[in-house]
Design a protein around this motif. Structure first.
Motif, PDB file in Angstrom:
ATOM      1  N   SER A 106      -2.618  -8.131   6.588  1.00  8.96           N
ATOM      2  CA  SER A 106      -2.265  -6.751   6.263  1.00  8.96           C
ATOM      3  C   SER A 106      -0.931  -6.454   6.936  1.00  8.96           C
TER       4      SER A 106
ATOM      5  N   ASP B  98      -2.379   4.220  -1.451  1.00 10.93           N
ATOM      6  CA  ASP B  98      -3.003   4.776  -0.267  1.00 10.93           C
ATOM      7  C   ASP B  98      -2.993   6.304  -0.452  1.00 10.93           C
TER       8      ASP B  98
ATOM      9  N   TYR C  46      -5.599   8.311   7.262  1.00 11.80           N
ATOM     10  CA  TYR C  46      -4.983   7.018   6.934  1.00 11.80           C
ATOM     11  C   TYR C  46      -5.548   5.891   7.790  1.00 11.80           C
TER      12      TYR C  46
ATOM     13  N   HIS D 211      -7.353   2.864   5.876  1.00 11.87           N
ATOM     14  CA  HIS D 211      -6.532   1.696   5.558  1.00 11.87           C
ATOM     15  C   HIS D 211      -7.216   0.355   5.844  1.00 11.87           C
TER      16      HIS D 211
ATOM     17  N   GLU E 209       1.998   5.121  -0.439  1.00  8.93           N
ATOM     18  CA  GLU E 209       1.393   6.436  -0.616  1.00  8.93           C
ATOM     19  C   GLU E 209       2.135   7.095  -1.785  1.00  8.93           C
TER      20      GLU E 209
ATOM     21  N   ALA F  94      -7.140   3.782  -2.753  1.00  2.00           N
ATOM     22  CA  ALA F  94      -8.020   4.077  -1.619  1.00  2.00           C
ATOM     23  C   ALA F  94      -9.056   5.115  -2.042  1.00  2.00           C
TER      24      ALA F  94
ATOM     25  N   PRO G  33       0.799  -1.231   0.000  1.00  3.38           N
ATOM     26  CA  PRO G  33       0.000   0.000   0.000  1.00  3.38           C
ATOM     27  C   PRO G  33       0.834   1.285   0.000  1.00  3.38           C
TER      28      PRO G  33
ATOM     29  N   SER H  80     -10.134  -0.300   3.592  1.00  3.03           N
ATOM     30  CA  SER H  80      -9.707  -0.665   2.232  1.00  3.03           C
ATOM     31  C   SER H  80      -9.271  -2.130   2.210  1.00  3.03           C
ATOM     32  N   ASP H  81      -8.524  -2.538   3.225  1.00  3.24           N
ATOM     33  CA  ASP H  81      -8.130  -3.953   3.333  1.00  3.24           C
ATOM     34  C   ASP H  81      -9.373  -4.841   3.343  1.00  3.24           C
TER      35      ASP H  81
ATOM     36  N   TYR I 125      -7.260   0.036  14.170  1.00  2.00           N
ATOM     37  CA  TYR I 125      -7.571  -0.751  12.964  1.00  2.00           C
ATOM     38  C   TYR I 125      -8.693  -1.731  13.303  1.00  2.00           C
TER      39      TYR I 125
ATOM     40  N   CYS J  82       2.417  -4.591   7.744  1.00  2.12           N
ATOM     41  CA  CYS J  82       2.905  -3.213   7.745  1.00  2.12           C
ATOM     42  C   CYS J  82       4.107  -3.111   8.678  1.00  2.12           C
TER      43      CYS J  82
END
Ligand code: ATP
Ligand code: MG
Length: 565
Positions: free
Chosen positions: A230, A69, A214, A218, A37, A102, A35, A221-222, A243, A232
């Motif tokens: 996911s 993103d 964000y 995020h 940016e 996104a 993802p 969107s996932d 989240y 990160c």
């Protein structure tokens, strides 16, 4: 430098996935994403994340998405979207038909925000940024409820809609999640979900004047994409409760966030802010400057996607931040190029050699193998004639002990050709050497050794009449220190920029087959390293970047004896 000491078993992420599959979570599916940016070019750290996410999808017969993103229109640009896609493809990674943004979900995210308001889980707040900070509390003190926290659902729905319609000034209102202002995790102290921002978005234009944050965009969107894992970096560990909160509050499909540690790389910076500064203020020639740790810089430098991926794979993943050694990256590059690079001869700092006993008009076309590591690479013909160029550094008048190169009275071998013996150096008024007068031994043709005479040094050369003028760019690290941020108080990472990071040699002489290059062709220049034709090359005027030296000498080949052959 240690790379694996923090890595756990096979790798802790794959262990978690194995367990999920064992218990039938996500129906045994594996679906990852990268993802980025679009606010800068990709760098080697991103390559690690891409390699990890794509590698997992591949190894588990799963799927891999590319999702931009793009929730911050003030910093994002189409140029970055384009470069990121090109760089990922260059790395050999394929998202097939799963390219997402996104911003494609802005409508759905807005609907979900309304749903949170209706459930009493979000409210419109009129505090400005400073006030909000003050109410938030600190790591040691709890925060205080916003005076707007108890607004009615109707009022919140009305205000949020008016935010979207553009009735309020930028920064005057936000939509916040109603969670817990006393939570020990500051991310849960009623985080902002939406802000007002009048900025033209690179994809949605001026359709929206509110943009999701964000942390809100995020996870949802996932969820929309059916991501299972996911993955990160560690700084999001403290955001995971948020989240999870958003997904649970909305009651939608819930992927698993997993964090791993970022890797830094010695002698370089990977912060986008710093990379942008280096580009904008012309410390480098652009994002693809061969000294940059960007994927486009590495590509232009001549690194192969295979070598970059191998480097990422060797680093593995871990839970503790660490620093990878630039030399490890270079070792991967050497290993790969050694297999595939055609060997050629290019004289970087030439001096002329005249062979007095060689016929004036004669040209011999000598067979030269293209790659001793790869017989299938074949041979090529090289012209040999009375006047040649060799490296000026390969001659010394007062040669020290152990000097195997040219010096009055000493004999050397010219690669693929003859033994020559130097007799005198012709100098100009300033005492500079303009020519080396030599003789050759016709009996030494093609590597035969007359009288079993031992010759220690083998030099590279090009025929003067056939030589192609070339520019050769030699690089050192962009920074002088392993950690460029290592500066005294008040200092700046830019104080550690290496003034010698680029040395351009514009009098180089290349063998004739290198006259017309497009850029991207890779070679081993005998005794000088691996090089890649630059996109600045013109017809008859090649430009080369040194990708990496032959050995781990950090560019200091000059003072070593010639390699024995
Ligand atoms: P920003 O400060 O702009 O967010 P970023 O480096 O996090 O910078 P993103 O575009 O958000 O840039 O990164 C995309 C993905 O790459 C993220 O998942 C991020 O965690 C990962 N990533 C970035 N740098 C590294 C690194 N050095 N090592 C491993 N993964 C990284
Ligand atoms: Mg980021």
């Amino acid at each position: 430098m240690p790379t694996d000491e923090n890595a756990v078993s096979k790798d802790f992420i794959r262990d978690l996935i194995d367990e999920d599959i064992r218990i039938g979570r996500f129906g045994g599916r594996v679906h990852t994403r990268f993802p980025p940016e679009p606010n800068g070019y990709l760098h080697i750290g991103h390559a690690m994340s891409i390699n990890l996410n794509f590698g997992i999808a591949r190894d588990y017969n799963g799927k891999f998405n590319l999702r931009f993103d793009d929730t911050n229109p003030t910093k994002e640009e189409q140029e970055y979207v384009d470069s990121i896609m090109a760089d990922i493809h260059w790395l050999g990674v394929d998202w097939e038909d799963r390219l997402f943004f996104a911003s494609d979900y802005f409508g759905q995210l807005y609907e979900w925000a309304m749903q949170l308001i209706k459930a009493g889980k979000a409210y419109v707040c009129d505090l400005n940024a400073d006030e909000m900070r003050e109410y938030r509390g600190t790591l040691t003190e709890p925060g205080r409820d916003s005076p707007y926290r108890s607004r009615s659902i109707e009022e919140n729905l009305d205000l949020f809609e008016r935010m979207r319609k553009g009735e309020f000034a930028d920064g005057s209102h936000t939509l916040r999640a109603k969670i817990d202002m006393t939570s020990p995790n500051v991310n849960l102290r009623d985080p902002v979900l939406y802000r007002i921002l009048r900025a033209t978005h690179h994809r949605t234009g001026d359709t929206w004047c509110i943009y999701p944050m964000y942390d809100y965009a995020h996870g949802q969107s996932d969820s929309i994409e059916g991501i299972t894992h996911s993955i990160c970096t560690l700084e999001f560990e403290d955001h995971r409760p948020l989240y999870d909160w958003c997904l649970d509050a909305l009651g939608i499909y819930h992927p698993q966030q997993i964090e791993f540690a970022r890797k830094a790389l010695t002698y370089t910076v990977l912060s986008k802010r710093k990379l942008i500064e280096l580009v904008r203020n012309n410390y480098v020639t652009g994002w693809d400057d061969p000294r940059m740790p960007t994927v486009s810089g590495l590509r232009r430098r001549g690194y192969t996607p295979e070598a970059v991926r191998e480097f990422c794979a060797r680093l593995g993943v871990s839970k503790a931040n660490s620093i990878a050694d630039f030399q490890q990256l270079e070792a991967c590059v050497r290993e790969d190029l050694n297999k595939r690079a055609v060997r050629v001869m290019v004289v970087l700092k030439p001096v002329k050699v005249v062979i007095d006993n060689y016929p004036e008009d004669q040209v011999e076309w000598i067979d030269a193998d293209n790659n001793p590591e790869d017989p299938a690479a074949g041979t090529r013909k090289l012209p040999f004639s009375r006047e040649l160029y060799v490296e000026a550094d390969d001659y010394r008048e007062d040669a020290p002990k152990g000097w195997f190169r040219m010096s009055p009275g000493r004999e050397v071998r010219l690669k693929h050709a003859y033994y020559i013996k130097c007799h005198t150096a012709v100098k100009n008024d300033k005492g500079e050497i303009v020519e080396l007068r030599c003789t050759y031994d016709p009996a030494s043709a093609g590597g035969s050794t007359p009288d079993n005479r031992k010759v220690q040094g083998t030099l590279h050369w090009v025929s003067a009449a056939h030589a192609v003028n070339a520019v050769v760019r030699l690089y050192e690290q962009l920074f002088n220190k392993p950690n460029p941020d290592d500066v005294p108080p008040g200092g700046d990472y830019k104080d550690n920029l290496n003034p010698n990071s680029l040395i351009a040699l514009d009098k180089a002489k290349a063998e004739p087959g290198l006259a017309n290059l497009n850029g991207g062709e890779r070679y081993q220049f005998m005794r000088q390293g691996y090089f890649c034709a630059d996109t600045d090359s013109q017809s008859g005027k090649p430009v080369f970047n040194r990708t990496v030296t032959l050995k781990d000498t950090w560019g200091k080949t000059e003072n070593k004896p010639a390699a024995k052959k």
